[in-house]
Design a protein around this motif. Structure first.
Motif, mmCIF file in Angstrom:
data_model
loop_
_atom_site.group_PDB
_atom_site.id
_atom_site.type_symbol
_atom_site.label_atom_id
_atom_site.label_comp_id
_atom_site.label_asym_id
_atom_site.label_seq_id
_atom_site.Cartn_x
_atom_site.Cartn_y
_atom_site.Cartn_z
ATOM 1 N N VAL A 109 0.828 -1.328 -0.481
ATOM 2 C CA VAL A 109 0.114 0.397 -0.197
ATOM 3 C C VAL A 109 0.922 1.365 0.520
ATOM 4 C CG1 VAL A 109 -2.183 1.328 1.483
ATOM 5 C CG2 VAL A 109 -2.128 -1.249 1.016
ATOM 6 N N ARG A 110 1.849 0.992 0.602
ATOM 7 C CA ARG A 110 2.899 2.271 0.323
ATOM 8 C C ARG A 110 3.315 3.120 -0.735
ATOM 9 N NH1 ARG A 110 4.696 6.357 0.288
ATOM 10 N NH2 ARG A 110 6.742 7.368 1.420
ATOM 11 N N TYR A 111 3.585 1.897 -1.692
ATOM 12 C CA TYR A 111 3.502 2.792 -3.425
ATOM 13 C C TYR A 111 2.396 3.408 -3.668
ATOM 14 C CZ TYR A 111 7.296 -1.206 -3.432
ATOM 15 O OH TYR A 111 8.032 -2.103 -2.701
ATOM 16 N N LEU A 112 1.619 3.285 -3.224
ATOM 17 C CA LEU A 112 -0.246 4.723 -3.692
ATOM 18 C C LEU A 112 0.901 5.990 -2.797
ATOM 19 C CD1 LEU A 112 -2.932 2.690 -1.800
ATOM 20 C CD2 LEU A 112 -2.235 3.065 -4.669
ATOM 21 N N GLY A 113 1.846 5.935 -2.460
ATOM 22 C CA GLY A 113 2.905 7.681 -1.598
ATOM 23 C C GLY A 113 3.411 8.079 -3.483
ATOM 24 N N TYR A 114 3.397 6.931 -4.093
ATOM 25 C CA TYR A 114 4.416 7.400 -5.243
ATOM 26 C C TYR A 114 4.163 7.306 -6.915
ATOM 27 C CZ TYR A 114 7.768 5.455 -1.816
ATOM 28 O OH TYR A 114 9.426 5.703 -1.289
ATOM 29 N N ALA A 115 2.405 7.540 -6.369
ATOM 30 C CA ALA A 115 1.468 7.286 -7.588
ATOM 31 C C ALA A 115 1.702 8.632 -8.563
ATOM 32 C CB ALA A 115 -0.115 7.625 -7.297
ATOM 33 N N GLU A 121 4.007 10.256 -9.115
ATOM 34 C CA GLU A 121 5.653 10.354 -9.539
ATOM 35 C C GLU A 121 5.808 9.469 -10.742
ATOM 36 O OE1 GLU A 121 7.730 9.475 -5.461
ATOM 37 O OE2 GLU A 121 5.761 11.056 -5.909
ATOM 38 N N CYS A 122 4.974 8.334 -10.696
ATOM 39 C CA CYS A 122 4.249 7.241 -11.961
ATOM 40 C C CYS A 122 4.257 8.437 -13.057
ATOM 41 C CB CYS A 122 3.972 6.468 -11.305
ATOM 42 S SG CYS A 122 5.217 4.229 -10.335
ATOM 43 N N GLY A 123 2.635 8.749 -12.260
ATOM 44 C CA GLY A 123 1.787 9.830 -12.899
ATOM 45 C C GLY A 123 2.897 10.700 -13.946
ATOM 46 N N GLU A 124 3.543 11.656 -13.462
ATOM 47 C CA GLU A 124 4.527 12.624 -13.913
ATOM 48 C C GLU A 124 5.188 11.935 -14.948
ATOM 49 O OE1 GLU A 124 4.895 15.745 -13.703
ATOM 50 O OE2 GLU A 124 3.637 15.858 -12.037
ATOM 51 N N ALA A 125 6.003 10.869 -14.734
ATOM 52 C CA ALA A 125 7.174 10.455 -15.543
ATOM 53 C C ALA A 125 6.083 9.685 -16.923
ATOM 54 C CB ALA A 125 7.740 8.821 -14.805
ATOM 55 N N LEU A 126 4.493 9.185 -16.660
ATOM 56 C CA LEU A 126 3.711 8.585 -17.482
ATOM 57 C C LEU A 126 3.129 9.628 -17.697
ATOM 58 C CD1 LEU A 126 2.676 5.108 -16.521
ATOM 59 C CD2 LEU A 126 4.602 5.710 -18.041
ATOM 60 N N ARG A 127 3.523 10.976 -18.484
ATOM 61 C CA ARG A 127 2.721 12.236 -18.398
ATOM 62 C C ARG A 127 2.847 11.809 -20.266
ATOM 63 N NH1 ARG A 127 1.558 17.412 -17.444
ATOM 64 N NH2 ARG A 127 2.178 17.081 -15.206
ATOM 65 N N ALA A 128 3.702 11.336 -20.917
ATOM 66 C CA ALA A 128 2.780 11.480 -22.561
ATOM 67 C C ALA A 128 1.868 10.463 -23.051
ATOM 68 C CB ALA A 128 4.146 11.040 -22.692
ATOM 69 N N PHE A 129 1.621 9.363 -22.104
ATOM 70 C CA PHE A 129 0.636 8.887 -22.938
ATOM 71 C C PHE A 129 -0.801 8.653 -21.709
ATOM 72 C CE2 PHE A 129 5.192 7.079 -23.019
ATOM 73 C CZ PHE A 129 5.295 6.726 -24.025
ATOM 74 N N LEU A 130 -0.934 9.799 -20.387
ATOM 75 C CA LEU A 130 -1.877 9.491 -19.776
ATOM 76 C C LEU A 130 -2.592 10.354 -20.715
ATOM 77 C CD1 LEU A 130 -1.282 9.488 -16.126
ATOM 78 C CD2 LEU A 130 -1.378 7.691 -17.756
ATOM 79 N N PRO A 131 -4.087 10.183 -20.310
ATOM 80 C CA PRO A 131 -5.290 11.246 -21.611
ATOM 81 C C PRO A 131 -5.205 12.576 -20.519
ATOM 82 C CG PRO A 131 -6.221 9.636 -19.419
ATOM 83 C CD PRO A 131 -4.804 9.061 -19.632
ATOM 84 N N ALA A 132 -6.220 13.293 -20.562
ATOM 85 C CA ALA A 132 -6.026 14.688 -20.043
ATOM 86 C C ALA A 132 -5.735 14.901 -18.397
ATOM 87 C CB ALA A 132 -7.155 15.397 -20.412
ATOM 88 N N GLY A 133 -6.363 14.231 -17.449
ATOM 89 C CA GLY A 133 -6.397 14.522 -16.178
ATOM 90 C C GLY A 133 -5.714 12.862 -15.818
ATOM 91 N N GLY A 134 -5.180 12.675 -16.929
ATOM 92 C CA GLY A 134 -4.758 11.689 -15.768
ATOM 93 C C GLY A 134 -4.033 11.664 -14.607
ATOM 94 N N VAL A 135 -2.574 12.756 -14.983
ATOM 95 C CA VAL A 135 -1.471 13.599 -14.334
ATOM 96 C C VAL A 135 -2.141 14.016 -12.769
ATOM 97 C CG1 VAL A 135 0.457 14.779 -14.031
ATOM 98 C CG2 VAL A 135 0.414 13.650 -15.898
ATOM 99 N N PRO A 136 -3.649 14.665 -12.520
ATOM 100 C CA PRO A 136 -4.294 14.861 -11.724
ATOM 101 C C PRO A 136 -4.580 13.595 -10.463
ATOM 102 C CG PRO A 136 -4.846 16.885 -13.732
ATOM 103 C CD PRO A 136 -3.568 15.188 -13.870
ATOM 104 N N ALA A 137 -4.833 13.466 -11.664
ATOM 105 C CA ALA A 137 -5.185 11.774 -10.506
ATOM 106 C C ALA A 137 -4.781 10.788 -10.205
ATOM 107 C CB ALA A 137 -6.230 10.303 -11.869
ATOM 108 N N THR A 138 -3.618 10.507 -10.164
ATOM 109 C CA THR A 138 -2.173 10.306 -9.680
ATOM 110 C C THR A 138 -2.236 10.982 -8.740
ATOM 111 O OG1 THR A 138 -0.634 11.156 -11.042
ATOM 112 C CG2 THR A 138 -0.962 9.114 -12.186
ATOM 113 N N TYR A 139 -2.137 12.544 -9.304
ATOM 114 C CA TYR A 139 -1.993 13.469 -7.414
ATOM 115 C C TYR A 139 -2.767 13.299 -6.715
ATOM 116 C CZ TYR A 139 2.030 15.572 -9.372
ATOM 117 O OH TYR A 139 3.346 16.162 -9.231
ATOM 118 N N ALA A 140 -4.061 13.035 -7.248
ATOM 119 C CA ALA A 140 -5.492 12.794 -6.074
ATOM 120 C C ALA A 140 -5.422 11.917 -5.047
ATOM 121 C CB ALA A 140 -6.018 12.690 -6.642
ATOM 122 N N LEU A 141 -4.567 10.342 -6.130
ATOM 123 C CA LEU A 141 -4.373 8.981 -4.899
ATOM 124 C C LEU A 141 -3.511 8.892 -4.213
ATOM 125 C CD1 LEU A 141 -4.408 6.051 -5.807
ATOM 126 C CD2 LEU A 141 -2.872 5.951 -7.327
ATOM 127 N N ALA A 142 -1.999 9.414 -4.320
ATOM 128 C CA ALA A 142 -0.978 9.644 -3.826
ATOM 129 C C ALA A 142 -1.933 10.555 -2.228
ATOM 130 C CB ALA A 142 -0.374 10.115 -4.039
#
Length: 308
Positions: free
Chosen positions: A92-98, A100-121
């Motif tokens: 579950v600790r890895y949810l805190g890095y969601a 960072e993964c969102g930032e790294a995958l920014r080019a492949f995520l839809p428009a709200g993808g990166v904000p969603a990873t911040y909300a998860l973290a």
């Protein structure tokens, strides 16, 4: 050797007791990272915790001596550390890095993808903060360390602020801004290197899948960002610990102490002195830590937009 094991047990017991003493004496709650340094529960540590506490007069409100309170807190801290912390000792600790993964995958995520990873973290951070607050409330209630529920509430609030501040900076915003800048810089560098396009086209043609050269190029910054994460976690964690040790934690300790004295009608210690230098140092450290993420996000945005 037996001497080494005895020495280590004594040191670990001293840590427990110092935290218990501060806890009973009105100080703010323990720092989140210190719990990880305690030894696993063992009879020798429990005996050391029970025999080296201070002997004080009985508290008229609770019927417990200061020694009994300290021993109780020490026992609870050791027992707590022996348990599996679902928020920090499991996947579950890895949810805190969601994010960072969102930032790294920014080019492949839809428009709200990166904000969603911040909300998860941030959701993970809030859940961990609530968990630490509940544990603080439990220890205070069981060991009768606070003179009233209002003091206990202030102590729990201090624990929550400590955990929330550290988690938001160390798990979300600082590493997220670092990965964002790294990905933006790598992307811009690849765009400015003409041979990179030809190399990406050659790689795309060699792959068994139908992949475009642009997708190959976009994958390089993503890979760089993901590979960077393991190398920045510990340095950032330790840096934010130092920032909190110089700013938030002393402030929370002073607040709980002052409120506890006020609740009991006790005057401030005559030898208490205001350390302006320490306050200025703490404010500067916290201010720099708070300014660091938006600075990197702004810089990354300028790089992405061609402003640099």
């Amino acid at each position: 050797s037996d001497f080494t094991r005895t020495t280590m047990a004594a040191r670990m017991a001293a840590r427990c007791l110092s935290r218990a003493t501060a806890r009973v004496g009105g100080g703010a709650s323990r720092a989140p990272h210190q719990a990880q340094r305690l030894a696993r529960a063992s009879p020798s540590l429990r005996r050391a915790a029970g025999t080296k506490v201070r002997a004080q007069q009985t508290d008229n409100l609770t019927g417990l001596t200061e020694a009994e309170k300290e021993a109780c807190v020490a026992e609870e801290l050791v027992a707590e550390d022996a348990e599996v912390d679902i928020w920090r000792d499991t996947p579950v600790r890895y949810l805190g890095y969601a994010n960072e993964c969102g930032e790294a995958l920014r080019a492949f995520l839809p428009a709200g993808g990166v904000p969603a990873t911040y909300a998860l973290a941030i959701g993970y951070v809030l859940a961990d903060t609530v968990d630490k607050a509940l544990k603080e409330w439990k220890i205070s209630a069981k060991c009768k360390t606070d003179p009233s529920n209002s003091v206990r509430s202030v102590r729990v609030a201090a624990t929550s602020i400590d955990a929330l501040t550290w988690q938001l900076l160390a798990s979300v915003f600082v590493p997220g801004s670092v990965i964002h800048l790294i990905v933006a810089t790598t992307t811009r560098a690849l765009e400015s290197i003409e041979p990179a396009h030809d190399a990406a086209a050659a790689v795309a043609m060699a792959l068994p899948l139908d992949v475009s050269a642009d997708a190959v190029l976009a994958g390089i910054p993503t890979a760089v960002g993901l590979l960077t994460i393991p190398f920045i976690v510990e340095p950032i964690d330790e840096t934010i610990h130092k920032v909190c040790d110089a700013s938030v934690r002393p402030a929370m300790t002073a607040t709980v102490n002052a409120y506890s004295r006020s609740d009991k009608g006790e005057p401030a210690p005559e030898d208490a002195a205001f350390d302006g230098g320490a306050v200025a140092k703490g404010a500067l450290a916290l201010g720099a830590a708070l300014a660091f993420p938006p600075t990197l996000f702004t810089l990354g945005g300028l790089i992405e937009g061609g402003g640099l």
